[in-house]
Motif scaffolding. Structure first.
Motif, PDB file in Angstrom:
ATOM      1  N   ILE A  98      15.491 -14.404 -24.465  1.00 49.21           N
ATOM      2  CA  ILE A  98      15.852 -13.831 -23.165  1.00 49.21           C
ATOM      3  C   ILE A  98      14.751 -12.898 -22.662  1.00 49.21           C
ATOM      4  O   ILE A  98      14.341 -12.961 -21.500  1.00 49.21           O
ATOM      5  N   ARG A 238      19.712 -15.778 -13.095  1.00 49.05           N
ATOM      6  CA  ARG A 238      19.174 -16.194 -14.396  1.00 49.05           C
ATOM      7  C   ARG A 238      19.758 -15.354 -15.533  1.00 49.05           C
ATOM      8  O   ARG A 238      20.032 -15.871 -16.629  1.00 49.05           O
ATOM      9  N   TRP A 242      21.851 -16.754 -18.710  1.00 50.86           N
ATOM     10  CA  TRP A 242      21.428 -16.438 -20.076  1.00 50.86           C
ATOM     11  C   TRP A 242      22.582 -15.830 -20.892  1.00 50.86           C
ATOM     12  O   TRP A 242      22.747 -16.149 -22.075  1.00 50.86           O
TER      13      TRP A 242
END
Length: 258
Positions: A98, A238, A242
């Motif tokens: 990440i 995003r 994640w």
């Protein structure tokens, strides 16, 4: 042939373990007499053990000091153990991916009574970022990870955490209405994710997801924190994806099956 020796049983230690196992089964606060009766122990000796456990942080009491429940010390020990298990190792692998992609900080926490307890993190390289430290505690209602834990509880359990419907504020954005909190928890249950908009730290937004074990119990939560000054729609989208992916991956590692 040598006779097999029987293990030595220390009665007082046995009683302490019986008390812990009773709380694990009952999952509700209990009075001295409840514990004494259920375990068939004399009230006088039960009282002494309970006082000892309370003094060491293994048990706590309500405001009237009539009902006992498991204290912070057990959660603290559990969190230290958890740091050395595969979950912590798996978290760092996922969190690194990440950070490599978003360059934003990732955190792992467990519940400690009315708080979350930070047990692992992977920091971004940005100078401006939210920095926690292992062992830091924050109120459940003021954090994305904390609200994820609250969403797993029923209304009776939540009421016990906030008997006066009073929610302490960490910032001007911290949710302060008990009714609003319950409404928000319903949304979290539906979405499967929870959010914090500067409620724990001014100017920091968080998204958190649930991590379940093989018994389908919520055992931890993972979150990504992003300063509002760096936020845009693409980054936020995003980050949400994640968190969904990482939460599923870590739950799978713990043998969770839907």
């Amino acid at each position: 042939m040598k006779k097999e020796e029987k293990p030595v049983v220390v009665k007082s230690a046995d009683r302490v373990l019986d008390i812990f196992e009773l709380f694990a089964e009952e999952k509700e606060p209990m009075s001295l007499m409840d514990i004494s009766r259920k375990l068939g122990m004399p009230a006088s000796s039960t009282y002494k053990i309970l006082q000892n456990l309370q003094a060491r942080g293994y048990l706590e009491t309500d405001k009237q000091e009539r009902a006992f429940y498991l204290g912070y010390k057990l959660f603290e020990i559990g969190s230290k153990y958890l740091q050395n298990t595969s979950l912590s190792a798996e978290f760092h692998q996922v969190a690194q991916k990440i950070v490599d992609d978003l360059n934003e900080s990732v955190f792992l926490a467990i519940r400690d009574g009315g708080n979350i307890l930070y047990i692992a993190e992977k920091q971004s390289s940005h100078a401006v970022r939210f920095v926690s430290h292992l062992g830091m505690k924050l109120p459940l209602h003021a954090t994305a990870m904390g609200k994820m834990f609250l969403s797993s509880l029923d209304q009776e359990e939540i009421r016990k955490l906030y008997p006066d419907e009073e929610l302490g504020a960490l910032t001007s954005s911290t949710i302060h209405s008990y009714r609003d909190l319950l409404s928000q928890l319903e949304e979290i249950r539906s979405a499967g994710l929870s959010f914090s908009q500067g409620e724990a730290v001014e100017g920091v937004r968080c998204v958190a997801g649930p991590i379940y074990d093989s018994s389908k119990q919520l055992v931890a939560s993972l979150s990504i924190s992003i300063p509002s000054a760096r936020m845009d729609d693409e980054l936020w989208s995003r980050a949400i994806e994640w968190v969904r992916q990482a939460s599923r991956e870590l739950s799978t590692k713990l043998q969770f099956q839907q």
